[in-house]
Design a protein around this motif. Structure first.
Motif, PDB file in Angstrom:
ATOM      1  N   ARG A   1      48.233  40.889  33.920  1.00  0.00           N
ATOM      2  CA  ARG A   1      48.405  41.034  32.533  1.00  0.00           C
ATOM      3  C   ARG A   1      47.270  41.379  31.461  1.00  0.00           C
ATOM      4  O   ARG A   1      47.280  42.054  31.271  1.00  0.00           O
ATOM      5  CB  ARG A   1      48.527  39.993  32.230  1.00  0.00           C
ATOM      6  N   LEU A   2      46.703  41.037  31.998  1.00  0.00           N
ATOM      7  CA  LEU A   2      44.996  41.910  32.057  1.00  0.00           C
ATOM      8  C   LEU A   2      44.351  42.457  32.040  1.00  0.00           C
ATOM      9  O   LEU A   2      43.461  43.607  31.040  1.00  0.00           O
ATOM     10  CB  LEU A   2      43.679  40.578  31.571  1.00  0.00           C
ATOM     11  N   ALA A   3      44.451  43.512  33.725  1.00  0.00           N
ATOM     12  CA  ALA A   3      44.325  44.047  34.283  1.00  0.00           C
ATOM     13  C   ALA A   3      44.338  44.770  33.434  1.00  0.00           C
ATOM     14  O   ALA A   3      43.358  46.169  33.481  1.00  0.00           O
ATOM     15  CB  ALA A   3      43.944  44.646  35.678  1.00  0.00           C
ATOM     16  N   PRO A   4      45.141  46.186  32.381  1.00  0.00           N
ATOM     17  CA  PRO A   4      45.312  47.085  31.994  1.00  0.00           C
ATOM     18  C   PRO A   4      44.151  47.393  31.370  1.00  0.00           C
ATOM     19  O   PRO A   4      43.747  48.345  30.704  1.00  0.00           O
ATOM     20  CB  PRO A   4      46.675  47.419  31.197  1.00  0.00           C
ATOM     21  N   ARG A   5      44.494  46.067  29.965  1.00  0.00           N
ATOM     22  CA  ARG A   5      43.126  46.604  28.467  1.00  0.00           C
ATOM     23  C   ARG A   5      41.649  45.884  30.089  1.00  0.00           C
ATOM     24  O   ARG A   5      40.961  46.675  28.980  1.00  0.00           O
ATOM     25  CB  ARG A   5      43.396  45.454  27.863  1.00  0.00           C
ATOM     26  N   LEU A   6      41.450  45.359  30.669  1.00  0.00           N
ATOM     27  CA  LEU A   6      40.257  44.873  30.915  1.00  0.00           C
ATOM     28  C   LEU A   6      39.287  45.261  32.230  1.00  0.00           C
ATOM     29  O   LEU A   6      38.444  45.332  32.150  1.00  0.00           O
ATOM     30  CB  LEU A   6      40.541  42.797  31.006  1.00  0.00           C
ATOM     31  N   GLY A   7      40.583  46.325  32.550  1.00  0.00           N
ATOM     32  CA  GLY A   7      40.348  46.454  34.228  1.00  0.00           C
ATOM     33  C   GLY A   7      40.015  45.594  34.896  1.00  0.00           C
ATOM     34  O   GLY A   7      40.595  43.809  34.748  1.00  0.00           O
ATOM     35  N   ASN A   8      40.354  45.848  36.574  1.00  0.00           N
ATOM     36  CA  ASN A   8      41.066  45.035  37.656  1.00  0.00           C
ATOM     37  C   ASN A   8      39.378  43.754  37.868  1.00  0.00           C
ATOM     38  O   ASN A   8      39.322  42.319  37.824  1.00  0.00           O
ATOM     39  CB  ASN A   8      40.922  45.562  39.041  1.00  0.00           C
ATOM     40  N   TRP A   9      37.927  44.118  37.352  1.00  0.00           N
ATOM     41  CA  TRP A   9      36.845  43.219  37.717  1.00  0.00           C
ATOM     42  C   TRP A   9      36.721  41.974  36.567  1.00  0.00           C
ATOM     43  O   TRP A   9      37.025  40.793  37.057  1.00  0.00           O
ATOM     44  CB  TRP A   9      35.881  44.244  37.594  1.00  0.00           C
ATOM     45  N   ASN A  10      36.839  42.755  35.481  1.00  0.00           N
ATOM     46  CA  ASN A  10      36.758  41.650  34.156  1.00  0.00           C
ATOM     47  C   ASN A  10      37.960  41.485  34.411  1.00  0.00           C
ATOM     48  O   ASN A  10      38.042  39.428  34.303  1.00  0.00           O
ATOM     49  CB  ASN A  10      36.579  42.489  33.008  1.00  0.00           C
ATOM     50  N   ALA A  11      38.989  41.686  34.329  1.00  0.00           N
ATOM     51  CA  ALA A  11      40.561  40.137  33.821  1.00  0.00           C
ATOM     52  C   ALA A  11      40.128  39.203  35.465  1.00  0.00           C
ATOM     53  O   ALA A  11      41.146  38.299  35.274  1.00  0.00           O
ATOM     54  CB  ALA A  11      41.631  41.216  34.611  1.00  0.00           C
ATOM     55  N   THR A  12      39.752  39.852  36.467  1.00  0.00           N
ATOM     56  CA  THR A  12      39.555  38.688  37.775  1.00  0.00           C
ATOM     57  C   THR A  12      38.829  37.743  37.118  1.00  0.00           C
ATOM     58  O   THR A  12      39.348  36.750  37.294  1.00  0.00           O
ATOM     59  CB  THR A  12      39.629  39.547  39.260  1.00  0.00           C
ATOM     60  N   LEU A  13      37.579  38.272  36.774  1.00  0.00           N
ATOM     61  CA  LEU A  13      36.698  37.658  35.932  1.00  0.00           C
ATOM     62  C   LEU A  13      37.331  36.308  35.239  1.00  0.00           C
ATOM     63  O   LEU A  13      37.193  35.412  35.006  1.00  0.00           O
ATOM     64  CB  LEU A  13      35.483  38.171  35.456  1.00  0.00           C
ATOM     65  N   VAL A  14      37.962  36.653  34.533  1.00  0.00           N
ATOM     66  CA  VAL A  14      38.665  36.095  32.943  1.00  0.00           C
ATOM     67  C   VAL A  14      39.687  35.206  33.277  1.00  0.00           C
ATOM     68  O   VAL A  14      39.322  34.158  33.091  1.00  0.00           O
ATOM     69  CB  VAL A  14      39.287  36.732  32.240  1.00  0.00           C
ATOM     70  N   ALA A  15      40.526  35.712  34.898  1.00  0.00           N
ATOM     71  CA  ALA A  15      41.515  34.705  35.378  1.00  0.00           C
ATOM     72  C   ALA A  15      40.792  33.359  35.919  1.00  0.00           C
ATOM     73  O   ALA A  15      41.040  32.215  35.754  1.00  0.00           O
ATOM     74  CB  ALA A  15      42.462  35.697  35.989  1.00  0.00           C
ATOM     75  N   GLY A  16      39.737  33.501  37.269  1.00  0.00           N
ATOM     76  CA  GLY A  16      38.615  32.846  37.438  1.00  0.00           C
ATOM     77  C   GLY A  16      38.429  31.850  36.762  1.00  0.00           C
ATOM     78  O   GLY A  16      38.235  30.552  37.027  1.00  0.00           O
ATOM     79  N   ALA A  17      37.954  32.674  35.936  1.00  0.00           N
ATOM     80  CA  ALA A  17      36.871  31.197  34.808  1.00  0.00           C
ATOM     81  C   ALA A  17      38.417  30.202  33.820  1.00  0.00           C
ATOM     82  O   ALA A  17      37.886  29.192  33.729  1.00  0.00           O
ATOM     83  CB  ALA A  17      36.835  32.163  33.594  1.00  0.00           C
ATOM     84  N   GLY A  18      39.099  30.794  33.941  1.00  0.00           N
ATOM     85  CA  GLY A  18      40.262  30.218  33.069  1.00  0.00           C
ATOM     86  C   GLY A  18      40.701  28.720  34.193  1.00  0.00           C
ATOM     87  O   GLY A  18      41.202  28.163  34.000  1.00  0.00           O
ATOM     88  N   PHE A  19      41.252  29.334  35.319  1.00  0.00           N
ATOM     89  CA  PHE A  19      41.415  28.396  36.544  1.00  0.00           C
ATOM     90  C   PHE A  19      40.541  27.677  36.735  1.00  0.00           C
ATOM     91  O   PHE A  19      40.997  26.337  36.888  1.00  0.00           O
ATOM     92  CB  PHE A  19      41.862  29.419  38.006  1.00  0.00           C
ATOM     93  N   VAL A  20      38.579  27.759  36.850  1.00  0.00           N
ATOM     94  CA  VAL A  20      38.368  26.689  36.928  1.00  0.00           C
ATOM     95  C   VAL A  20      37.967  25.569  35.647  1.00  0.00           C
ATOM     96  O   VAL A  20      38.308  24.707  36.229  1.00  0.00           O
ATOM     97  CB  VAL A  20      36.798  27.302  36.896  1.00  0.00           C
TER      98      VAL A  20
END
Length: 265
Positions: free
Chosen positions: A172-191
């Motif tokens: 859901r964040l990918a369209p706004r942040l881009g794939n790389w940044n969205a992955t980093l944000v989602a990964g940080a949230g998971f951790v």
């Protein structure tokens, strides 16, 4: 995806799980079984010392022979358990692959298989292992084995749900942040969410007897981690190859490599 295609991938997933299980069995037999034998020897020595000192009813009772010998447990028993485990997980992982294929980016089947295996290893084993690491047999308090088993499976459930939530958030964040940044944000949230779960879930303080050698304990735990790492790595390679040949038999190698690299946001 067509039902027949899913069926073909399921069969390939179970076959890849079998191959992965054979690799995992080799590691378990070579690395894990020596530490299990050493753990049993430690427990037997401690029991003999207590019996010699006259502690408890064990001093007056004969040692009962195990219904299955240790040699059978470490060979045929271990092989059967690992093979069934590998085939079952291979089938489940192949169904997960069918669900995520094309939904997490423009990856080839081989790359999607690798990502699926990595996510499964992390959520199903690594995260629960970090909270409730494996222990050798017969070294914990038998009165709390039910509680410890419940906590371990609860940690698996939480880890899988948090992993799914992270994937949804990332998409859901990918369209706004881009794939790389969205992955980093989602990964940080998971951790972060996993860390909170670690804090609030109770610890297994009686999982290992205080007198058990710490070096032997960690040798067993590292062997357990190695078995799972080899299992999922071998599955990713085997299933990725089989899925690639089924779904994209004529795709050139250069195009495969280009599609396996995610675009930076």
């Amino acid at each position: 995806m067509h039902a027949s295609r899913i069926g073909n991938l399921l069969v390939r997933g179970m076959l890849a799980g079998l191959v992965a299980a054979l690799c995992a069995f080799a590691v378990a037999y070579g690395l894990g079984e020596p530490s299990v034998d050493a753990s049993i020897a430690v427990e037997e020595a401690q029991a003999a010392h207590e019996a010699h000192a006259g502690h408890g009813a064990a001093a007056a009772e004969e040692e009962e022979e195990a219904p299955v010998s240790r040699s059978v447990q470490s060979t045929a028993g271990l092989a059967t358990g690992v093979l069934v485990y590998g085939v079952a997980l291979g089938g489940i992982a192949s169904l997960a692959f069918c669900f995520v294929l094309g939904r997490i980016g423009r990856f080839t089947p081989r790359a999607t298989a690798a990502l699926t295996a990595a996510a499964a290893f992390t959520t199903v084993y690594l995260v629960p292992f970090l909270k409730y690491p494996a222990t050798p047999p017969a070294v914990g308090n038998p009165d709390t084995i039910g509680k410890r088993t419940t906590l371990f499976f609860l940690m698996i459930l939480l880890s899988v749900l948090l992993g799914i939530a992270a994937i949804i958030v990332g998409r859901r964040l990918a369209p706004r942040l881009g794939n790389w940044n969205a992955t980093l944000v989602a990964g940080a949230g998971f951790v972060l969410a996993t860390a909170v779960a670690f804090v609030f879930l109770p610890a297994n303080e009686d999982a290992v007897k205080p007198s058990f050698p710490a070096a032997l304990l960690w040798e067993f735990r590292l062997a357990s981690l190695a078995v799972q790492a080899v299992l999922w790595t071998a599955f990713a390679v085997a299933f990725g190859t089989l899925a690639q040949r089924l779904l994209m038999p004529g795709l050139p190698r250069t195009e495969q490599a280009a599609r396996d690299v995610p675009a930076a946001g």
